[in-house]
Enzyme design. Structure first.
Site, PDB file in Angstrom:
ATOM      1  N   HIS A  75      72.028  42.030  19.908  1.00 17.31           N
ATOM      2  CA  HIS A  75      70.595  41.750  19.874  1.00 17.31           C
ATOM      3  C   HIS A  75      70.119  41.455  18.446  1.00 17.31           C
ATOM      4  CE1 HIS A  75      70.543  42.781  24.038  1.00 17.31           C
ATOM      5  NE2 HIS A  75      70.805  44.059  23.823  1.00 17.31           N
TER       6      HIS A  75
ATOM      7  N   ASP B 191      74.822  40.589  29.222  1.00 18.91           N
ATOM      8  CA  ASP B 191      74.147  41.883  29.096  1.00 18.91           C
ATOM      9  C   ASP B 191      73.815  42.534  30.442  1.00 18.91           C
ATOM     10  OD1 ASP B 191      72.843  44.065  28.085  1.00 18.91           O
ATOM     11  OD2 ASP B 191      71.321  42.982  26.977  1.00 18.91           O
TER      12      ASP B 191
HETATM   13 ZN    ZN Z   1      73.427  46.042  26.302  1.00 22.70          ZN
END
Ligand code: ZN
Length: 459
Positions: free
Chosen positions: A275, A326
């Protein structure tokens, strides 16, 4: 599963292929023991070769929580202004409570089939669901890791297993919540888990074992210092995904998460910062200089309302990145790349924001960099080159979006103009796993997924 015996001295003849040096025609690839043993450009096909119209290298998916595929689309009802990543996480923990080893394997196999069908040939499984629902260890402490390895074996996807260390609910060593009981380890227990996990993945041909401190929230500095020497493989960490996390880190340490990590850990090319959404210019330059990969998951980051990573400045600084699915709310390699670019276009109100005039196209830049970044983060070789695993994706040149294209326009059209159906076939270590867009075991794996999901969601 050891498929190599039936792939000795196999050959693929590619009418057009994306090689490390660029597009090439009439490419013959020799495959031995799952890896590319020779590449000849401008070559004639040999007897027995499989013929392919258009081939590109397989792409790595550097960040997955496979079990979350089972709750995709179930967190989209309005929760008012308080609905956020954190309320999503509470729902995710409730779903996680119901997952036993059989359910984990069934959902993971379904997710891996979908990954392969979309062009991902390796997955980095950020694996934190370790213990039984009551929080006790399974008889084999790597039971759940073994189920992930079995899912990789049954689908054929390459696996980089990243067992996750999780010990605390927040910065400063806050005790974990009851809803986190299936995740928790001390360092000695985690070291034993790593050892058992190594055995669990040993039957796979080219699996890689790394480790993942979950986040700076979940690990104290002392624990981080003891974890890192436990591996020589990839190290992944969630970082700076949410503003609340940045603010809490500032209160705890006076530093922002990426700033803290760069100052306190020897971050290098083995690291993947997942991220890194909320970073300032000096943090961005620091990551780029470290040679670490930033793991971007644009579909999930959009779904969770995380924010936008400053891609353009990072790419300009020479930063390395890859993509991950994810939460697996939607599994689509091309769409991850599309949203990586579209997020920036929406923010800047410009087009083609990552490429400079005269460079390759947007689709080509996104694809090339994501292939390289994911391979680095997952600890494997990449690209159609001698010595790399024969992980190859062919695109359907009859697909309406790809008709009459050549060169980089083929990648641009796949990324920006086609849907999932543009992927025709996928080979992993030279073994064909997907034909005509369908994984060979899609029906059996899908049927088991349907049975298990009915039980999970009725409970
Ligand atoms: Zn994650």
């Amino acid at each position: 599963m050891r498929p190599d015996s039936d792939t000795e001295n196999q050959g693929l003849w590619l009418e057009r292929a994306l090689l490390p040096a660029g597009w090439a025609e009439r490419v013959r690839i020799g495959i031995r023991q799952g890896c590319i043993s020779s590449i000849a450009v401008g070559a004639a096909p040999e007897p027995g070769d499989s013929r392919v119209a258009l081939a590109v290298p397989g792409l790595g998916n550097l960040h997955s929580h496979a079990f979350q595929r089972g709750m995709a689309g179930l967190a989209e009802t309005g929760g008012g202004s308080g609905d956020s990543f954190w309320s999503w996480r509470e729902l995710m923990y409730r779903f996680l409570d119901r997952i036993d080893p059989d359910a984990l394997q069934a959902v993971t196999e379904q997710a891996y089939v979908e990954m392969l069908e979309s062009g991902f040939t390796r997955v980095g499984e950020f694996h934190y669901l370790h213990h039984a629902p009551d929080g006790r260890r399974y008889g084999d402490r790597a039971e759940m890791a073994g189920r992930i390895a079995a899912a990789a074996a049954n689908t054929g996807i390459g696996l980089t297993l990243l067992p996750v260390f999780y010990a605390h609910a927040d910065f400063g060593g806050a005790p974990p919540n009851p809803s986190q009981r299936r995740l928790i380890h001390d360092i000695d227990g985690f070291a034993a888990l790593l050892e058992r996990s190594r055995r669990a993945i040993a039957p796979l041909d080219d699996a890689v074992l790394g480790l993942a401190p979950h986040s700076l929230r979940a690990v104290t500095p002392e624990q981080l210092a003891r974890l890192l020497p436990l591996t020589s493989g990839p190290i992944h960490i969630h970082i700076a995904e949410q503003l609340r996390e940045v603010e809490a880190c500032l209160v705890w340490s006076g530093m922002r998460p990426v700033q803290w990590l760069l100052a306190h850990a020897d971050v290098d090319a083995r690291w993947c910062l997942v991220h890194a959404t909320h970073v300032e210019a000096d943090e961005l330059r620091g990551i780029a200089a470290s040679a670490a990969v930033v793991g971007l998951c644009p579909i999930t980051e959009a779904n969770l309302g995380d924010g936008l990573f400053p891609m353009q400045a990072f790419v300009a600084a020479g930063g390395r990145f890859g993509i991950g699915s994810d939460s697996n709310v939607l599994i689509d390699a091309a769409e991850e790349l599309r949203w990586l670019e579209y997020g920036q276009r929406l923010r800047q109100q410009r087009r083609n924001v990552l490429v400079a005039v005269g460079e390759v196209s947007s689709g080509r830049l996104l694809f090339d960099r994501a292939v390289q970044g994911a391979a680095q983060a997952l600890g494997t070789a990449h690209g159609l080159r001698v010595g790399a695993p024969a992980d190859i994706v062919s695109l359907d040149i009859q697909h309406p979006a790809l008709l009459a294209r050549t060169g980089d326009a083929l990648l641009d059209s796949w990324v920006f103009a086609a849907r999932n159906g543009a992927v025709d076939a996928v080979w992993r270590r030279g073994r064909k796993l997907v034909s005509g867009g369908r994984h060979h075991r899609r029906d059996a794996i899908g049927a088991r997924f349907a049975r298990i999901l009915a039980q999970l969601l009725q409970a």
